[in-house]
Enzyme design. Structure first.
Site, PDB file in Angstrom:
ATOM      1  N   ARG A 198      48.188 135.854  41.741  1.00 10.66           N
ATOM      2  CA  ARG A 198      49.639 136.037  41.221  1.00 10.66           C
ATOM      3  C   ARG A 198      50.098 137.389  41.602  1.00 10.66           C
ATOM      4  O   ARG A 198      51.278 137.631  41.820  1.00 10.66           O
ATOM      5  CB  ARG A 198      49.124 136.059  39.536  1.00 10.66           C
ATOM      6  CG  ARG A 198      50.434 136.617  38.730  1.00 10.66           C
ATOM      7  CD  ARG A 198      50.810 136.339  37.154  1.00 10.66           C
ATOM      8  NE  ARG A 198      49.302 136.488  36.616  1.00 10.66           N
ATOM      9  CZ  ARG A 198      48.497 137.494  36.443  1.00 10.66           C
ATOM     10  NH1 ARG A 198      49.122 138.592  36.615  1.00 10.66           N
ATOM     11  NH2 ARG A 198      47.690 137.442  35.570  1.00 10.66           N
TER      12      ARG A 198
ATOM     13  N   ASP B 124      73.935 135.783  44.504  1.00  7.46           N
ATOM     14  CA  ASP B 124      73.115 134.772  44.699  1.00  7.46           C
ATOM     15  C   ASP B 124      73.804 134.376  46.067  1.00  7.46           C
ATOM     16  O   ASP B 124      75.061 133.631  46.322  1.00  7.46           O
ATOM     17  CB  ASP B 124      73.586 133.732  43.577  1.00  7.46           C
ATOM     18  CG  ASP B 124      72.721 132.427  43.711  1.00  7.46           C
ATOM     19  OD1 ASP B 124      72.429 132.033  44.890  1.00  7.46           O
ATOM     20  OD2 ASP B 124      72.558 131.550  42.744  1.00  7.46           O
TER      21      ASP B 124
ATOM     22  N   LYS C  18      66.991 125.028  48.838  1.00  2.88           N
ATOM     23  CA  LYS C  18      68.282 124.655  49.484  1.00  2.88           C
ATOM     24  C   LYS C  18      68.070 125.009  50.880  1.00  2.88           C
ATOM     25  O   LYS C  18      66.959 124.515  51.653  1.00  2.88           O
ATOM     26  CB  LYS C  18      69.496 125.281  48.816  1.00  2.88           C
ATOM     27  CG  LYS C  18      69.424 125.518  47.321  1.00  2.88           C
ATOM     28  CD  LYS C  18      69.531 123.882  46.678  1.00  2.88           C
ATOM     29  CE  LYS C  18      69.282 123.770  45.301  1.00  2.88           C
ATOM     30  NZ  LYS C  18      70.182 124.818  44.335  1.00  2.88           N
TER      31      LYS C  18
ATOM     32  N   TYR D 151      76.352 128.204  39.278  1.00  4.62           N
ATOM     33  CA  TYR D 151      75.688 127.130  39.235  1.00  4.62           C
ATOM     34  C   TYR D 151      75.317 126.776  37.937  1.00  4.62           C
ATOM     35  O   TYR D 151      74.952 127.690  36.959  1.00  4.62           O
ATOM     36  CB  TYR D 151      74.531 127.603  39.867  1.00  4.62           C
ATOM     37  CG  TYR D 151      73.245 126.328  39.712  1.00  4.62           C
ATOM     38  CD1 TYR D 151      73.491 125.111  40.392  1.00  4.62           C
ATOM     39  CD2 TYR D 151      71.986 126.750  39.220  1.00  4.62           C
ATOM     40  CE1 TYR D 151      72.318 124.117  40.447  1.00  4.62           C
ATOM     41  CE2 TYR D 151      70.872 125.781  39.072  1.00  4.62           C
ATOM     42  CZ  TYR D 151      71.180 124.516  39.755  1.00  4.62           C
ATOM     43  OH  TYR D 151      70.259 123.818  39.466  1.00  4.62           O
TER      44      TYR D 151
HETATM   45  C1  LIG Z   1      70.041 125.330  43.142  1.00  2.00           C
HETATM   46  C2  LIG Z   1      70.566 126.590  42.698  1.00  2.00           C
HETATM   47  C3  LIG Z   1      69.905 127.481  42.010  1.00  2.00           C
HETATM   48  C4  LIG Z   1      68.570 127.163  40.905  1.00  2.00           C
HETATM   49  O1  LIG Z   1      67.505 127.111  41.956  1.00  2.00           O
HETATM   50  P1  LIG Z   1      66.257 125.982  41.724  1.00  2.00           P
HETATM   51  O2  LIG Z   1      65.567 126.426  42.946  1.00  2.00           O
HETATM   52  O3  LIG Z   1      66.898 124.804  41.366  1.00  2.00           O
HETATM   53  O4  LIG Z   1      65.724 126.705  40.440  1.00  2.00           O
HETATM   54  C5  LIG Z   1      70.395 128.872  41.702  1.00  2.00           C
HETATM   55  N1  LIG Z   1      71.791 129.279  42.193  1.00  2.00           N
HETATM   56  C6  LIG Z   1      72.277 128.197  43.000  1.00  2.00           C
HETATM   57  C7  LIG Z   1      73.537 128.743  43.672  1.00  2.00           C
HETATM   58  C8  LIG Z   1      71.768 127.106  43.347  1.00  2.00           C
HETATM   59  O5  LIG Z   1      72.414 126.213  44.023  1.00  2.00           O
END
Ligand SMILES: *Cc1c(COP(=O)(O)O)cnc(C)c1O
Length: 392
Positions: free
Chosen positions: A46, A170, A195, A98
């Site tokens: 961890r 983000d 992604k 999101y």
């Molecule tokens: C998918 C996504 C998230 C969340 O991520 P997870 O891996 O699904 O928890 C946050 N911000 C954006 C822009 C996303 O496309």
């Protein structure tokens, strides 16, 4: 060194003992101590794991930050970042956020005394106007979802500096390959590595990078205290994906530009949102700041009935949530990804019942266009003769 090269090199030098080219998966919970009060640098997974650390170092290098952190999901990463704030603090947030992030902020963190104001962060004046004495941070999506608005980070970071706010970016939709938020004044980057970074629709992961060493200490304290860390296997998959970031994104974008252009010419498409198109309002800013326009496209079809038809009739393109993988995916934001956004905000943003979102994969662009064409035209008069030969 070019970012594609850095991405490929991730972890290469790690195992000096055997010279292993791929970083080993250290599937262990704990590490033996060499002696009393001594450590190999690893004590418990961890707190730190070599495979995870390779990923953390790799993303920090790609972003040009001082330290990276890997979490069990993008949401876990964002949750950890929100622990930097305390009751009474206010954050300004991108309005077409999101859906999951919006849910986390509104349904959970408001209960702990944080407050959030949603603004169009592609409009710097609107951001400036939302600053209050309690504001501590600006949380922006560099390219928004689903309507693909691009934030002018340079202008936003000037506002943040003036008011002493942290700028959190983000950067999921662009990745460091297309945009490096630190070069434009951001303090923290966060990614859903689920992604484009992992890129194969096979892993759920989150990453954070910080620029300031002191802030890094704080984030590490939270990462270790909360424990929502990425496991060694998923860290390895993310590293493997990241190595091909450059070639994948080149192809993703090339396909997206062609598809966006083609969609514009189709009589049943009302509107196409893609920043690579010259008429997109943020096209010029993005051309200056970013190395490309990404591969997410949103488009409006002419009737709601056609939404269901397209989702059911596409054969190559899968009807599924998520994005950024090699496989093309299509979804219906109003019901699928953005259901947690309040209805009136959705309406104002233009997330309506004819809007579809396409994550363009790396298949052949002609095949993807053919798939969209047959789905859009299936069932219409004469559809039979217009139908393509079965896509293989
Ligand atoms: C998918 C996504 C998230 C969340 O991520 P997870 O891996 O699904 O928890 C946050 N911000 C954006 C822009 C996303 O496309």
């Amino acid at each position: 060194m070019h970012i594609s090269t850095q991405a490929v090199q991730t972890g290469l030098e790690w195992d000096t003992r055997t010279g292993s080219v791929a970083v080993p998966i250290y599937q262990t919970a704990t590490f033996r101590h060499p002696g009393l009060g001594q450590s190999t640098g690893y004590d418990y997974s961890r707190s730190g794991n070599p495979t995870r650390q390779t990923l953390e170092d790799g993303i920090a290098r790609l972003d040009g930050g001082v330290r990276g952190f890997a979490y069990s999901s993008g949401m876990a990463a964002i949750t950890n970042l929100l622990l930097l704030f305390k009751s009474g603090d206010h954050l300004i947030v991108t309005e077409d956020l999101y859906g999951g992030t919006c849910r986390l902020f509104d349904k959970i963190f408001t209960q702990y005394g944080l407050s959030f104001t949603y603004v169009d962060t592609s409009d710097s004046a609107a951001v400036q106007a939302a600053v209050t004495p309690a504001t501590r941070a600006l949380f922006v999506e560099t390219l928004t979802n689903p309507l693909l608005k691009f934030a002018d980070l340079g202008a936003l970071s000037a506002i943040c500096r003036e008011h002493g706010l942290l700028l959190i970016a983000d950067n999921t939709f662009l990745t460091p390959y297309l945009l490096r938020p630190f070069d434009l004044g951001a303090d923290i980057t966060v990614y859903s590595a689920t992604k484009y970074l992992s890129g194969h629709n096979d892993t759920v992961a989150g990453l954070v990078v910080v620029k300031d060493p002191q802030l890094a200490e704080q984030v590490y304290f939270h990462q270790n205290s909360v424990g929502a860390v990425l496991g060694p296997q998923d860290s390895w998959l993310t590293i493997r994906g990241m190595k091909t970031l450059g070639v994948r994104l080149d192809r993703h974008q090339e396909n997206a530009l062609r598809i966006a252009g083609w969609l514009q010419t189709h009589p049943r498409i009302r509107k196409v949102f893609y920043p690579g198109l010259e008429e997109h309002p943020d096209h010029e800013t993005m051309k200056q700041d970013a190395r490309g326009f990404g591969a997410m496209i949103a488009f409006e079809v002419d009737t709601h009935a056609l939404v269901e038809q397209v989702l059911l009739k596409t054969r190559l393109i899968s009807f599924a949530e998520s994005l950024g993988g090699v496989e093309s995916l299509i979804t219906f934001p109003e019901v699928q990804t953005h259901a947690d956004i309040p209805a009136e905000l959705r309406a104002r943003l233009g997330i309506n019942n004819v809007l579809l979102r396409l994550s363009v994969g790396i298949e052949d662009a002609d095949d993807l266009i053919e798939d969209l064409r047959q789905a859009l035209e299936a069932g219409s008069v004469g559809a039979h003769c217009m139908r393509p030969e079965t896509v293989d």
